[in-house]
Design an enzyme around this catalytic site. Sequence first.
Site, PDB file in Angstrom:
ATOM      1  N   ASP A  53       0.856  -1.187   0.000  1.00  4.80           N
ATOM      2  CA  ASP A  53       0.000   0.000   0.000  1.00  4.80           C
ATOM      3  C   ASP A  53       0.896   1.243   0.000  1.00  4.80           C
ATOM      4  OD1 ASP A  53      -2.312   1.511   0.096  1.00  4.80           O
ATOM      5  OD2 ASP A  53      -2.712   1.141   2.221  1.00  4.80           O
ATOM      6  N   ASP A  63      -8.921   4.019  -2.224  1.00  3.99           N
ATOM      7  CA  ASP A  63      -9.751   4.493  -1.115  1.00  3.99           C
ATOM      8  C   ASP A  63     -11.065   5.087  -1.622  1.00  3.99           C
ATOM      9  OD1 ASP A  63      -7.727   3.676   0.518  1.00  3.99           O
ATOM     10  OD2 ASP A  63      -6.871   5.654   0.791  1.00  3.99           O
ATOM     11  N   GLU A 101       2.679   4.837  -4.217  1.00  2.77           N
ATOM     12  CA  GLU A 101       2.678   5.711  -5.404  1.00  2.77           C
ATOM     13  C   GLU A 101       4.024   6.394  -5.657  1.00  2.77           C
ATOM     14  OE1 GLU A 101      -0.973   4.451  -4.212  1.00  2.77           O
ATOM     15  OE2 GLU A 101       0.266   5.774  -2.984  1.00  2.77           O
TER      16      GLU A 101
END
Length: 899
Positions: free
Chosen positions: A496, A572, A499
Amino acid sequence: MAEVSQAGVSDDPDGGNAKFKKSSHVAFYRRQMQGPNLQHRALLDTLVLTEKGAHFELLESDKQTRLLLSLSPCKNDTVRILIDELQPIKARYRVPDVVTAEPQCEQLRVETRTKNSVTLSWPPGRHQVRVWHFPFQLEILCENEVIVTFNSKGKLWFEAIQEPPRVTSHGSEQQLQQDDTSLLWRETFKQFVDVKANGPSSIGADLCLHGFSHVYGLPEHADSLQLKDTRDGEPYRLYNLDVFGYELYSRLGLYGSVPLLVAHKPDRTLGVFWLNASETFVNIHYSLTDHQAHLAKRPRQQPLTDVHWLSESGVIDCMVLLGPSPQQLFSQYAQLTGYQALPPLFALGYHQCRWNYNDEADVKAVDAGFDHHNIPYDVIWLDIEHTDGKRYFTWDPVHFPEPENLQQHLEKKKRKLVVISDPHIKVDPNWSLYCEARDGGHFVKDREGQLYQGSCWPGKSSYLDFSSPATRAWYSRCFGLNKYKGSTPSLFVWNDMNEPSVFYGPEQTMPKDVVHYGGWEHREVHNLYGFHQHMATAEGLITRSGGSERPFVLTRSFFAGSQRLGAVWTGDNVATWEYLKISIPMLLSLSVTGIVFCGADVGGFAQDPGPELLVRWYQAAALQPFFRGHSAKTTKRREPWVFGEVVTAAIRTAIQQRYCLLPYWYTLFYQAHTCGLPPLRPLWVEFPKEQSTLSVDSQYMIGRALLACPVTEPGVQEVEVLLPGSDETWYDIHSAEAYKGGRTLSLPVTLDTLPVFQRAGSVVFRSTGSGSCTAELQRLPLTITVGLNSQGAADGDLYLDDGHSFNYRDRKAFCVRRFNMLSGRLLCRPASDEGTFACDTVIQSVIILGLKLKPSKVVVHVSGTKDTSAAFQYTGSCSMLTVRSLNLRVAQDWDLQII
């Protein structure tokens, strides 16, 4: 997950997106869009033919910049266009690790040559490439018809790398001279200053797609399946960002990027793959033009789609995939970037996750709840709170003191545990893993050469440099059982925040002038960051097993090629009907660009779903590839049994039906792994000639056999379902009623149902029960549902292996069986000679839909045995024959004769 506001979706007064740039904030985008079109000439006399294609020099008239155009036609009907500086003062970044192998190139020959153009062709002669001298254009022709023009609008843009401008010293800080040139070497957004080591080096190019008016792909965006004309607003942005509670119907880049655009018209599907990992924008313009068709007597209006790609740096590496069918296009793209990894069977079951389960007792209680309520599931997940102070590869000593015992408790039931592992590492000189990474040179550095430090869940953090092969190898070793204390072989991983997410960084990510392995700036590798972590994690789990077991790794950030590594989810989202609805086109966009093992958080990550929304989300997600319930720590608990028995029963039914259908899903993933076919398909993939399917993104095909239309509106008692194909028949899987295609059907629904239809001519495989997890499912017999077409025929394949190891690959321990029905006879035969797998799976019953007349008897013939009669039941009201108590082995040849 991102920082979550206690009050709602976002604590940002501008809806959560003011921290993110628009195209007007981006200097290279402004330069290209506002600057004059550069005039390029192809110097035709510089043509050189090689084994890998052809080279031309290009000359830009104004600055006399010389470029090298490399043109490579590949054996899989792909044309690669590569443009770089002819003599750069330093090398420009080229994306590694994404293209799995250099494509085999065809030998080009000169077909015609004039002073204005050169036409090249290659075997078997269907395709040609024509290069025009001035203005430079490159046309790709099929059957003498131009289908793609590169540089149609003259937007080819290539900013040559320059020597840095002079600097002057002001105190202790080095400042660039403030003239027009030096201003291009730094860029400011809010309080952030980006200093460009290589100066302005952006690239851009446009392509005209002739005859196309529908284009798709370019994930990830919370937008419709068909890409919109961008003249009415922002371009599509490809820049991986942590966007919590993302805006719907927006072209802002989200967590991952796949720079593949797919265009479709009734007689052709083609793709444009722009291999660049820097920040990229894509403009799309739809239009019409007069067109003189090949052999046509008069001009006609032809649709055009102009696609303009703009990237901050790198080289132009553009591959045109020529199809012509959707299936061929998927294969061409998979040959370039890799096929979907075949997941372990458990990964296709249901996953239960929350940020965070409180402790080991909480995990065991949730696990027991599934058994108590007779709901199957395979995996329970732990978020960041399971660690010791947000230090990955550790366990909270108070709440998770015995992690191995917890995993063994789950493993006794054949269930798995997944834990999170993010790319940021807590700055803690007393933590051995941090020190090992620091001393091994595994962290990225700032532009001054010091360790870059940002903020994320642990607070002050350093970020691993996954672009380095040495760092990836080190990180992979961290998953070894001797290294990762408390882990067992039944532990799997979730990447997670990769990015990468950096709290308080520019656009909540890493500054572009951070320096990676090889001296490359972060701007060059940004969209690859999560891809490389995913790669290292998957390799770590494979190595942990000695190379014998398939890994399961979920990642939030991704790039082209991530399909080789595991699964992806849409990030999300929020517990509203609108987010449920948008999840369908988002997953379809991922699917047509190779990221086929994908899903969305069931129920919405943020906020609290009502009972009806939760049920509808479970029903939809049970018919999508990756199936995980997940929610933020600020939400109320929402395990399937907390809303009362009516809701529990509906969720139970949805999950059980998912498990029953897993033999079909597993076969679809085998097809993705070997052929590149996505399990989840837009209607136009299966019905390419039907205009009515081209803009549909509320329903989809699961493989070629099943059509699903999830309910995405509250209080719905009736839904409209498009049944494609005027010559098709569709069977309602609940009622077995047959409907003719080529129509929109109004179908009543209740909270317990959603529309799913089986296509005539197909065979679908189901387990006779759901069990408590996939390990139990593998021991259950199967039911075959045969949907007859108008010729009384149907066929379908079933794939079987052990469900977890690489034996299917290394020892050919698998079998693919073909079930074919024609003239009242159902045959079970091998689909190919490849593979042998000793399995005891049996077919218990066969259901045949669309059988118009009641048979007098059903005869079973098994090779080497005497024919026997089978008991059957015929339901004339829906023309359905059910044959039970068969006990026929899948791995054995047999026939079922309807007399």
